[in-house]
Scaffold this motif. Structure first.
Motif, PDB file in Angstrom:
ATOM      1  N   GLU A  19      73.399  74.172  -8.727  1.00 47.36           N
ATOM      2  CA  GLU A  19      73.094  72.833  -9.241  1.00 47.36           C
ATOM      3  C   GLU A  19      71.623  72.500  -9.040  1.00 47.36           C
ATOM      4  O   GLU A  19      70.946  72.034  -9.965  1.00 47.36           O
ATOM      5  CB  GLU A  19      73.970  71.804  -8.539  1.00 47.36           C
ATOM      6  CG  GLU A  19      73.758  70.370  -9.028  1.00 47.36           C
ATOM      7  CD  GLU A  19      74.580  69.366  -8.236  1.00 47.36           C
ATOM      8  OE1 GLU A  19      75.426  68.676  -8.835  1.00 47.36           O
ATOM      9  OE2 GLU A  19      74.358  69.251  -7.013  1.00 47.36           O
ATOM     10  N   LEU A  20      71.107  72.754  -7.828  1.00 44.56           N
ATOM     11  CA  LEU A  20      69.701  72.461  -7.543  1.00 44.56           C
ATOM     12  C   LEU A  20      68.770  73.326  -8.391  1.00 44.56           C
ATOM     13  O   LEU A  20      67.728  72.859  -8.864  1.00 44.56           O
ATOM     14  CB  LEU A  20      69.422  72.679  -6.054  1.00 44.56           C
ATOM     15  CG  LEU A  20      70.093  71.678  -5.107  1.00 44.56           C
ATOM     16  CD1 LEU A  20      69.993  72.169  -3.664  1.00 44.56           C
ATOM     17  CD2 LEU A  20      69.464  70.301  -5.251  1.00 44.56           C
ATOM     18  N   GLY A  21      69.148  74.582  -8.597  1.00 37.11           N
ATOM     19  CA  GLY A  21      68.364  75.440  -9.479  1.00 37.11           C
ATOM     20  C   GLY A  21      68.301  74.878 -10.887  1.00 37.11           C
ATOM     21  O   GLY A  21      67.264  74.953 -11.552  1.00 37.11           O
ATOM     22  N   GLY A  22      69.412  74.293 -11.327  1.00 41.05           N
ATOM     23  CA  GLY A  22      69.439  73.664 -12.640  1.00 41.05           C
ATOM     24  C   GLY A  22      68.537  72.449 -12.739  1.00 41.05           C
ATOM     25  O   GLY A  22      68.073  72.091 -13.827  1.00 41.05           O
ATOM     26  N   PHE A  23      68.282  71.806 -11.611  1.00 39.53           N
ATOM     27  CA  PHE A  23      67.359  70.665 -11.590  1.00 39.53           C
ATOM     28  C   PHE A  23      65.897  71.109 -11.592  1.00 39.53           C
ATOM     29  O   PHE A  23      65.002  70.274 -11.743  1.00 39.53           O
ATOM     30  CB  PHE A  23      67.586  69.805 -10.339  1.00 39.53           C
ATOM     31  CG  PHE A  23      68.931  69.136 -10.267  1.00 39.53           C
ATOM     32  CD1 PHE A  23      69.698  68.932 -11.406  1.00 39.53           C
ATOM     33  CD2 PHE A  23      69.436  68.695  -9.059  1.00 39.53           C
ATOM     34  CE1 PHE A  23      70.937  68.309 -11.340  1.00 39.53           C
ATOM     35  CE2 PHE A  23      70.667  68.060  -8.969  1.00 39.53           C
ATOM     36  CZ  PHE A  23      71.425  67.875 -10.117  1.00 39.53           C
ATOM     37  N   GLY A  24      65.656  72.411 -11.368  1.00 37.10           N
ATOM     38  CA  GLY A  24      64.292  72.916 -11.328  1.00 37.10           C
ATOM     39  C   GLY A  24      63.770  73.208  -9.941  1.00 37.10           C
ATOM     40  O   GLY A  24      62.559  73.386  -9.748  1.00 37.10           O
ATOM     41  N   ALA A  25      64.669  73.284  -8.940  1.00 38.21           N
ATOM     42  CA  ALA A  25      64.240  73.558  -7.567  1.00 38.21           C
ATOM     43  C   ALA A  25      63.694  74.980  -7.449  1.00 38.21           C
ATOM     44  O   ALA A  25      64.167  75.905  -8.110  1.00 38.21           O
ATOM     45  CB  ALA A  25      65.409  73.361  -6.601  1.00 38.21           C
ATOM     46  N   ASP A  26      62.703  75.150  -6.568  1.00 40.23           N
ATOM     47  CA  ASP A  26      62.124  76.461  -6.275  1.00 40.23           C
ATOM     48  C   ASP A  26      62.603  76.944  -4.909  1.00 40.23           C
ATOM     49  O   ASP A  26      63.023  76.148  -4.064  1.00 40.23           O
ATOM     50  CB  ASP A  26      60.592  76.376  -6.259  1.00 40.23           C
ATOM     51  CG  ASP A  26      60.010  76.098  -7.633  1.00 40.23           C
ATOM     52  OD1 ASP A  26      60.558  76.624  -8.627  1.00 40.23           O
ATOM     53  OD2 ASP A  26      59.015  75.348  -7.706  1.00 40.23           O
ATOM     54  N   ASP A  40      58.789  69.066  -6.055  1.00 42.00           N
ATOM     55  CA  ASP A  40      57.968  67.859  -5.944  1.00 42.00           C
ATOM     56  C   ASP A  40      58.869  66.649  -5.690  1.00 42.00           C
ATOM     57  O   ASP A  40      60.091  66.762  -5.585  1.00 42.00           O
ATOM     58  CB  ASP A  40      57.105  67.688  -7.195  1.00 42.00           C
ATOM     59  CG  ASP A  40      57.927  67.607  -8.478  1.00 42.00           C
ATOM     60  OD1 ASP A  40      59.164  67.361  -8.391  1.00 42.00           O
ATOM     61  OD2 ASP A  40      57.357  67.769  -9.568  1.00 42.00           O
ATOM     62  N   TRP A  41      58.249  65.468  -5.603  1.00 42.39           N
ATOM     63  CA  TRP A  41      59.024  64.268  -5.285  1.00 42.39           C
ATOM     64  C   TRP A  41      59.898  63.827  -6.449  1.00 42.39           C
ATOM     65  O   TRP A  41      60.945  63.212  -6.241  1.00 42.39           O
ATOM     66  CB  TRP A  41      58.091  63.151  -4.824  1.00 42.39           C
ATOM     67  CG  TRP A  41      57.682  63.404  -3.408  1.00 42.39           C
ATOM     68  CD1 TRP A  41      56.518  63.973  -2.970  1.00 42.39           C
ATOM     69  CD2 TRP A  41      58.477  63.181  -2.247  1.00 42.39           C
ATOM     70  NE1 TRP A  41      56.539  64.105  -1.603  1.00 42.39           N
ATOM     71  CE2 TRP A  41      57.719  63.621  -1.129  1.00 42.39           C
ATOM     72  CE3 TRP A  41      59.747  62.653  -2.031  1.00 42.39           C
ATOM     73  CZ2 TRP A  41      58.198  63.548   0.177  1.00 42.39           C
ATOM     74  CZ3 TRP A  41      60.229  62.570  -0.727  1.00 42.39           C
ATOM     75  CH2 TRP A  41      59.458  63.014   0.359  1.00 42.39           C
ATOM     76  N   LEU A  42      59.521  64.145  -7.672  1.00 43.63           N
ATOM     77  CA  LEU A  42      60.401  63.867  -8.803  1.00 43.63           C
ATOM     78  C   LEU A  42      61.712  64.635  -8.652  1.00 43.63           C
ATOM     79  O   LEU A  42      62.797  64.103  -8.910  1.00 43.63           O
ATOM     80  CB  LEU A  42      59.712  64.252 -10.119  1.00 43.63           C
ATOM     81  CG  LEU A  42      60.587  64.163 -11.382  1.00 43.63           C
ATOM     82  CD1 LEU A  42      61.119  62.755 -11.593  1.00 43.63           C
ATOM     83  CD2 LEU A  42      59.807  64.630 -12.609  1.00 43.63           C
ATOM     84  N   LEU A  43      61.613  65.885  -8.188  1.00 45.21           N
ATOM     85  CA  LEU A  43      62.827  66.671  -7.956  1.00 45.21           C
ATOM     86  C   LEU A  43      63.679  66.045  -6.850  1.00 45.21           C
ATOM     87  O   LEU A  43      64.907  66.004  -6.952  1.00 45.21           O
ATOM     88  CB  LEU A  43      62.462  68.106  -7.581  1.00 45.21           C
ATOM     89  CG  LEU A  43      63.648  69.014  -7.251  1.00 45.21           C
ATOM     90  CD1 LEU A  43      64.493  69.266  -8.493  1.00 45.21           C
ATOM     91  CD2 LEU A  43      63.185  70.334  -6.655  1.00 45.21           C
ATOM     92  N   CYS A  44      63.032  65.536  -5.807  1.00 40.80           N
ATOM     93  CA  CYS A  44      63.767  64.856  -4.731  1.00 40.80           C
ATOM     94  C   CYS A  44      64.528  63.655  -5.285  1.00 40.80           C
ATOM     95  O   CYS A  44      65.712  63.455  -4.981  1.00 40.80           O
ATOM     96  CB  CYS A  44      62.795  64.423  -3.637  1.00 40.80           C
ATOM     97  SG  CYS A  44      63.530  63.390  -2.363  1.00 40.80           S
ATOM     98  N   TYR A  45      63.856  62.843  -6.114  1.00 35.50           N
ATOM     99  CA  TYR A  45      64.515  61.691  -6.714  1.00 35.50           C
ATOM    100  C   TYR A  45      65.697  62.148  -7.572  1.00 35.50           C
ATOM    101  O   TYR A  45      66.783  61.564  -7.527  1.00 35.50           O
ATOM    102  CB  TYR A  45      63.551  60.903  -7.608  1.00 35.50           C
ATOM    103  CG  TYR A  45      62.324  60.342  -6.929  1.00 35.50           C
ATOM    104  CD1 TYR A  45      62.209  60.289  -5.540  1.00 35.50           C
ATOM    105  CD2 TYR A  45      61.257  59.847  -7.687  1.00 35.50           C
ATOM    106  CE1 TYR A  45      61.073  59.764  -4.934  1.00 35.50           C
ATOM    107  CE2 TYR A  45      60.125  59.318  -7.093  1.00 35.50           C
ATOM    108  CZ  TYR A  45      60.033  59.286  -5.711  1.00 35.50           C
ATOM    109  OH  TYR A  45      58.907  58.765  -5.122  1.00 35.50           O
TER     110      TYR A  45
END
Length: 380
Positions: A19-26, A40-45
């Protein structure tokens, strides 16, 4: 780039990593009880707003470092730039967890960490933040493993499984993120008929309806990151606005729920109503042993009753073979997924599960069993 750790119920780590990978997490790193990742903080939000599986999103502010005693811990905490991260007017709470920690008292080290944070504020701001045991603005998490410890700031606030929509619960509630994980494990997709014949307060039903309508799980609540000094309100408001615009109109869905007990069904009605999705689910009062499939094929999912919901163990032992018979007789073509902490079910159901998945509901070790019901057969 900030580094984060998303906690989750044990057993959901791989799903959460995907799921996090789908959000763009590295740099996604599954481990026991959660997933480390960078972004980044956008990913955190986004992770806070959109994750259906995470319990909390923690920002790592101090990498694992060695210590010898309580004073080492105090100094390491004191050296961090707390006043740069949040305001002295924010209330705080320190939580400590440990595995094989040599320190004598976790309560004492919790106080030392709190003192270090407050002393840093007192030095730089001539004031100190207050401690709030209930609903603090900022939660500070310290994790001790052996002779190393790591520090986190909680960006979520209340646990993420608290969606803000299920306010009426029964005796043995299932956490929302665990219910969402179970739905994903079943292979259920929006549009596939879903039945929960022991729906209780409606956790599976609400999660499935929100998935179907693309309603983000965090859309109705606030988060701790809104108290951070680096909070970007413009970015956050744009993210929320896009999520609201992507929601589907509320309509009837092939999602069905029933329960033997009127109080449980009333709670499900109220929760669906307050979430604004009452018309999406077909609810009725019915004994699970007498339930009929609402459609030719679909997925049945149930959180089987615990002892306090059903009675003594003998009563549960009588239920399992009756439930197995009901599934064989009426649910040919369906896939049944049963979640339970009672492993006697394997022998008593008189059906052979095709899958057995270990999961935890809080600290309780459980299993998710899949039964593929073949029409016209007495065996799976």
């Amino acid at each position: 780039m900030p580094d984060f750790f998303a906690t989750c119920p044990r057993g959901l780590e791989k799903l959460l990593a995907d799921e996090l990978g789908g959000f763009g997490a590295d740099n996604v790193r599954p481990s026991a009880g959660g997933v480390g990742f960078a972004g980044d903080w956008l990913l955190c939000y986004r992770a806070n707003l959109q994750s259906r599986l995470a319990s909390r999103i923690l920002w790592r502010v101090k990498d694992a470092m060695p210590y010898r005693n309580e004073q080492d811990v105090y100094q390491a905490v004191y050296d961090l730039p707390w006043p740069r991260w949040f305001d002295v007017g924010n209330t705080i709470l320190v939580k400590v967890t440990a595995i094989k920690c040599p320190l004598k008292s976790l309560e004492f080290i919790t106080l030392k960490i709190k003192d270090a944070v407050c002393d840093k504020f007192r030095k730089e701001k001539n004031a100190r933040p207050s401690v709030a045991k209930l609903d603090p603005d900022m939660r500070i998490h310290a994790f001790f493993q052996g002779e190393q410890f790591t520090l986190y700031l909680d960006t979520s606030g209340d646990a993420l499984y608290k969606r803000g929509v299920r306010t009426h619960t029964n005796i043995a509630p299932l956490r929302e993120n665990l219910a969402a994980g179970i739905l994903k494990m079943t292979g259920w997709q929006p549009g596939t008929p879903l039945l929960d014949p022991m729906c209780g307060s409606g956790t599976f039903l609400i999660e499935a309806a929100q998935m179907s309508l693309n309603i983000m799980p965090g859309i109705g609540r606030h988060f701790a990151f809104e108290h951070l000094k680096n909070f970007d309100a413009k970015t956050w408001n744009a993210l929320r606005a896009a999520a609201l615009a992507a929601q589907q109109p509320v309509s009837e869905l092939p999602i069905y729920g029933s329960d033997l007990y009127g109080d449980a069904l009333k709670a499900a009605h109220q929760n669906l109503e307050e979430a604004g999705i009452r018309e999406t689910v077909d609810l009725k009062q019915c004994n699970a042993l007498e339930a009929s499939p609402p459609e030719k094929e679909g997925i049945l999912v149930a959180n089987l009753p615990y002892g306090e919901r059903m009675g003594d163990e003998d009563e549960l032992a009588e239920l399992y073979p009756q439930l197995g018979d009901a599934l064989k007789q009426r649910f040919g073509g369906w896939s049944a997924w049963l979640f339970t902490a009672d492993l006697r079910i394997v022998k008593l159901m008189r059906l052979t599960p095709s899958r057995r998945i270990p999961l935890y509901n809080g600290a309780i070790e459980c299993r998710l069993f899949e039964y593929r019901i073949v029409a016209g057969s007495n065996r799976t």
